[in-house]
Design a protein around this motif. Sequence first.
Motif, PDB file in Angstrom:
ATOM      1  N   ASN A  67       5.745  48.621 -46.910  1.00  0.00           N
ATOM      2  CA  ASN A  67       6.390  47.282 -46.284  1.00  0.00           C
ATOM      3  C   ASN A  67       6.545  46.243 -47.323  1.00  0.00           C
ATOM      4  O   ASN A  67       7.517  45.562 -47.369  1.00  0.00           O
ATOM      5  CB  ASN A  67       5.771  47.068 -45.143  1.00  0.00           C
ATOM      6  CG  ASN A  67       6.101  48.091 -43.962  1.00  0.00           C
ATOM      7  OD1 ASN A  67       7.043  48.766 -43.982  1.00  0.00           O
ATOM      8  ND2 ASN A  67       5.157  48.283 -42.969  1.00  0.00           N
ATOM      9  N   GLN A  68       5.433  45.844 -47.909  1.00  0.00           N
ATOM     10  CA  GLN A  68       5.226  44.695 -48.772  1.00  0.00           C
ATOM     11  C   GLN A  68       6.327  44.853 -50.051  1.00  0.00           C
ATOM     12  O   GLN A  68       7.083  43.947 -50.196  1.00  0.00           O
ATOM     13  CB  GLN A  68       3.913  44.541 -49.355  1.00  0.00           C
ATOM     14  CG  GLN A  68       3.823  43.373 -50.284  1.00  0.00           C
ATOM     15  CD  GLN A  68       3.896  42.136 -49.362  1.00  0.00           C
ATOM     16  OE1 GLN A  68       3.578  41.794 -48.462  1.00  0.00           O
ATOM     17  NE2 GLN A  68       4.829  41.223 -49.851  1.00  0.00           N
ATOM     18  N   ASN A  69       6.521  46.054 -50.692  1.00  0.00           N
ATOM     19  CA  ASN A  69       7.525  46.352 -51.544  1.00  0.00           C
ATOM     20  C   ASN A  69       8.686  46.014 -51.105  1.00  0.00           C
ATOM     21  O   ASN A  69       9.658  45.668 -51.705  1.00  0.00           O
ATOM     22  CB  ASN A  69       7.251  47.980 -52.178  1.00  0.00           C
ATOM     23  CG  ASN A  69       6.443  47.743 -53.455  1.00  0.00           C
ATOM     24  OD1 ASN A  69       6.303  46.857 -54.126  1.00  0.00           O
ATOM     25  ND2 ASN A  69       5.729  49.114 -53.754  1.00  0.00           N
ATOM     26  N   ALA A  70       9.173  46.657 -49.929  1.00  0.00           N
ATOM     27  CA  ALA A  70      10.331  46.433 -49.357  1.00  0.00           C
ATOM     28  C   ALA A  70      10.849  44.837 -49.110  1.00  0.00           C
ATOM     29  O   ALA A  70      12.053  44.673 -49.354  1.00  0.00           O
ATOM     30  CB  ALA A  70      10.538  47.162 -47.973  1.00  0.00           C
ATOM     31  N   SER A  71       9.872  44.232 -48.505  1.00  0.00           N
ATOM     32  CA  SER A  71      10.305  42.865 -48.441  1.00  0.00           C
ATOM     33  C   SER A  71      10.369  42.172 -49.750  1.00  0.00           C
ATOM     34  O   SER A  71      11.377  41.092 -50.113  1.00  0.00           O
ATOM     35  CB  SER A  71       9.018  42.241 -47.660  1.00  0.00           C
ATOM     36  OG  SER A  71       9.208  40.918 -47.559  1.00  0.00           O
ATOM     37  N   ASP A  72       9.347  42.308 -50.679  1.00  0.00           N
ATOM     38  CA  ASP A  72       9.323  41.720 -51.841  1.00  0.00           C
ATOM     39  C   ASP A  72      10.701  42.060 -52.999  1.00  0.00           C
ATOM     40  O   ASP A  72      11.385  41.230 -53.506  1.00  0.00           O
ATOM     41  CB  ASP A  72       8.158  41.959 -53.029  1.00  0.00           C
ATOM     42  CG  ASP A  72       6.929  41.451 -52.347  1.00  0.00           C
ATOM     43  OD1 ASP A  72       7.011  40.517 -51.773  1.00  0.00           O
ATOM     44  OD2 ASP A  72       5.795  41.838 -53.012  1.00  0.00           O
ATOM     45  N   PHE A  73      11.160  43.430 -52.784  1.00  0.00           N
ATOM     46  CA  PHE A  73      12.325  44.077 -53.462  1.00  0.00           C
ATOM     47  C   PHE A  73      13.516  43.385 -52.858  1.00  0.00           C
ATOM     48  O   PHE A  73      14.817  42.899 -53.456  1.00  0.00           O
ATOM     49  CB  PHE A  73      12.368  45.393 -53.505  1.00  0.00           C
ATOM     50  CG  PHE A  73      13.546  45.842 -54.417  1.00  0.00           C
ATOM     51  CD1 PHE A  73      13.186  45.829 -55.708  1.00  0.00           C
ATOM     52  CD2 PHE A  73      14.664  46.280 -54.001  1.00  0.00           C
ATOM     53  CE1 PHE A  73      14.391  46.032 -56.739  1.00  0.00           C
ATOM     54  CE2 PHE A  73      15.644  46.525 -54.988  1.00  0.00           C
ATOM     55  CZ  PHE A  73      15.361  46.427 -56.274  1.00  0.00           C
ATOM     56  N   LYS A  74      13.724  43.122 -51.532  1.00  0.00           N
ATOM     57  CA  LYS A  74      14.763  42.321 -50.886  1.00  0.00           C
ATOM     58  C   LYS A  74      14.768  40.872 -51.319  1.00  0.00           C
ATOM     59  O   LYS A  74      15.967  40.459 -51.892  1.00  0.00           O
ATOM     60  CB  LYS A  74      14.497  42.284 -49.286  1.00  0.00           C
ATOM     61  CG  LYS A  74      15.828  41.770 -48.584  1.00  0.00           C
ATOM     62  CD  LYS A  74      15.542  41.595 -47.224  1.00  0.00           C
ATOM     63  CE  LYS A  74      16.661  41.187 -46.554  1.00  0.00           C
ATOM     64  NZ  LYS A  74      16.427  41.004 -45.023  1.00  0.00           N
ATOM     65  N   ASN A  75      13.752  40.174 -51.745  1.00  0.00           N
ATOM     66  CA  ASN A  75      13.925  38.922 -52.089  1.00  0.00           C
ATOM     67  C   ASN A  75      14.373  38.901 -53.460  1.00  0.00           C
ATOM     68  O   ASN A  75      15.054  38.014 -54.179  1.00  0.00           O
ATOM     69  CB  ASN A  75      12.482  37.994 -51.946  1.00  0.00           C
ATOM     70  CG  ASN A  75      11.871  37.724 -50.619  1.00  0.00           C
ATOM     71  OD1 ASN A  75      13.117  37.792 -49.636  1.00  0.00           O
ATOM     72  ND2 ASN A  75      10.943  37.792 -50.316  1.00  0.00           N
ATOM     73  N   PHE A  76      13.744  40.094 -54.506  1.00  0.00           N
ATOM     74  CA  PHE A  76      14.277  39.917 -56.085  1.00  0.00           C
ATOM     75  C   PHE A  76      15.654  40.401 -55.840  1.00  0.00           C
ATOM     76  O   PHE A  76      16.342  39.604 -56.675  1.00  0.00           O
ATOM     77  CB  PHE A  76      13.274  41.102 -56.327  1.00  0.00           C
ATOM     78  CG  PHE A  76      13.813  41.694 -57.630  1.00  0.00           C
ATOM     79  CD1 PHE A  76      13.531  40.662 -58.886  1.00  0.00           C
ATOM     80  CD2 PHE A  76      14.737  43.070 -57.852  1.00  0.00           C
ATOM     81  CE1 PHE A  76      13.999  41.142 -59.918  1.00  0.00           C
ATOM     82  CE2 PHE A  76      14.887  43.091 -59.172  1.00  0.00           C
ATOM     83  CZ  PHE A  76      14.543  42.426 -60.255  1.00  0.00           C
ATOM     84  N   LYS A  77      16.260  41.245 -55.074  1.00  0.00           N
ATOM     85  CA  LYS A  77      17.790  41.568 -55.005  1.00  0.00           C
ATOM     86  C   LYS A  77      18.456  40.188 -54.834  1.00  0.00           C
ATOM     87  O   LYS A  77      19.551  40.090 -55.337  1.00  0.00           O
ATOM     88  CB  LYS A  77      18.009  42.619 -54.028  1.00  0.00           C
ATOM     89  CG  LYS A  77      19.349  43.007 -54.092  1.00  0.00           C
ATOM     90  CD  LYS A  77      19.435  44.367 -53.251  1.00  0.00           C
ATOM     91  CE  LYS A  77      20.925  44.528 -53.107  1.00  0.00           C
ATOM     92  NZ  LYS A  77      21.263  45.881 -52.261  1.00  0.00           N
ATOM     93  N   ASN A  78      18.102  39.576 -53.890  1.00  0.00           N
ATOM     94  CA  ASN A  78      18.569  38.401 -53.549  1.00  0.00           C
ATOM     95  C   ASN A  78      18.723  37.123 -54.768  1.00  0.00           C
ATOM     96  O   ASN A  78      19.777  36.808 -54.948  1.00  0.00           O
ATOM     97  CB  ASN A  78      17.798  37.505 -52.228  1.00  0.00           C
ATOM     98  CG  ASN A  78      18.907  37.421 -50.983  1.00  0.00           C
ATOM     99  OD1 ASN A  78      19.839  37.940 -50.972  1.00  0.00           O
ATOM    100  ND2 ASN A  78      18.287  36.878 -50.046  1.00  0.00           N
ATOM    101  N   ASP A  79      17.418  37.150 -55.431  1.00  0.00           N
ATOM    102  CA  ASP A  79      17.527  36.184 -56.162  1.00  0.00           C
ATOM    103  C   ASP A  79      18.194  36.586 -57.592  1.00  0.00           C
ATOM    104  O   ASP A  79      19.041  35.948 -58.151  1.00  0.00           O
ATOM    105  CB  ASP A  79      16.060  35.923 -56.684  1.00  0.00           C
ATOM    106  CG  ASP A  79      15.240  35.251 -55.700  1.00  0.00           C
ATOM    107  OD1 ASP A  79      15.662  34.647 -54.945  1.00  0.00           O
ATOM    108  OD2 ASP A  79      13.912  35.171 -55.994  1.00  0.00           O
ATOM    109  N   ILE A  80      18.260  37.912 -57.906  1.00  0.00           N
ATOM    110  CA  ILE A  80      18.896  38.353 -59.183  1.00  0.00           C
ATOM    111  C   ILE A  80      20.348  38.433 -58.984  1.00  0.00           C
ATOM    112  O   ILE A  80      21.033  38.054 -59.941  1.00  0.00           O
ATOM    113  CB  ILE A  80      18.459  39.720 -59.655  1.00  0.00           C
ATOM    114  CG1 ILE A  80      18.597  39.933 -61.035  1.00  0.00           C
ATOM    115  CG2 ILE A  80      18.821  40.648 -58.829  1.00  0.00           C
ATOM    116  CD1 ILE A  80      17.758  41.346 -61.708  1.00  0.00           C
ATOM    117  N   THR A  81      21.015  38.735 -57.860  1.00  0.00           N
ATOM    118  CA  THR A  81      22.179  38.693 -57.699  1.00  0.00           C
ATOM    119  C   THR A  81      23.122  37.297 -57.441  1.00  0.00           C
ATOM    120  O   THR A  81      24.320  37.308 -57.512  1.00  0.00           O
ATOM    121  CB  THR A  81      22.761  39.680 -56.464  1.00  0.00           C
ATOM    122  OG1 THR A  81      22.124  39.024 -55.396  1.00  0.00           O
ATOM    123  CG2 THR A  81      22.389  41.130 -56.547  1.00  0.00           C
TER     124      THR A  81
END
Length: 146
Positions: A67-81
């Motif tokens: 769950n923590q990875n999914a949340s963090d990765f969603k934020n990462f994807k938002n930032d990088i794109t």
Amino acid sequence: MSSSINLIVPVDCVDAYSALKKRTYRYIIFTYKFSGDNNQQLMTKILSCVPRISNNSNDNSRENILNQNASDFKNFKNDITKQECCWGIYDYDYMKSDIIQSRIIFFTWSKDDINIREKFTHAAATISAQNIFQTPCTIQCNGLDD
């Protein structure tokens, strides 16, 4: 334009990457700009340097880590794109035989709709960045579905 890019990495970028390897940060996103002659690129700015969230409950269950990875990765994807071209380094946690494992992943991002010269320059600079950061895994992304 030369196919070889001399990529200069400032100390703050190297320090941030060292901190990520020590599990201080979840992810870092870097950008770069060209020098005057376009034969050299400078990695001049850290766009995001996101710390790991400490887990006060000490719940290291498989479900909590996923769950923590999914949340963090969603934020990462938002930032990088949000960028035209950039690199991201992500510290991914996963469970293997009930033991927490970690893998550092290097992402290269360039939007599909940028001009061809920018794509080739980004690709050449990416090779230099991969040599500098020496991450074991690389993923190239060009669209939101990647």
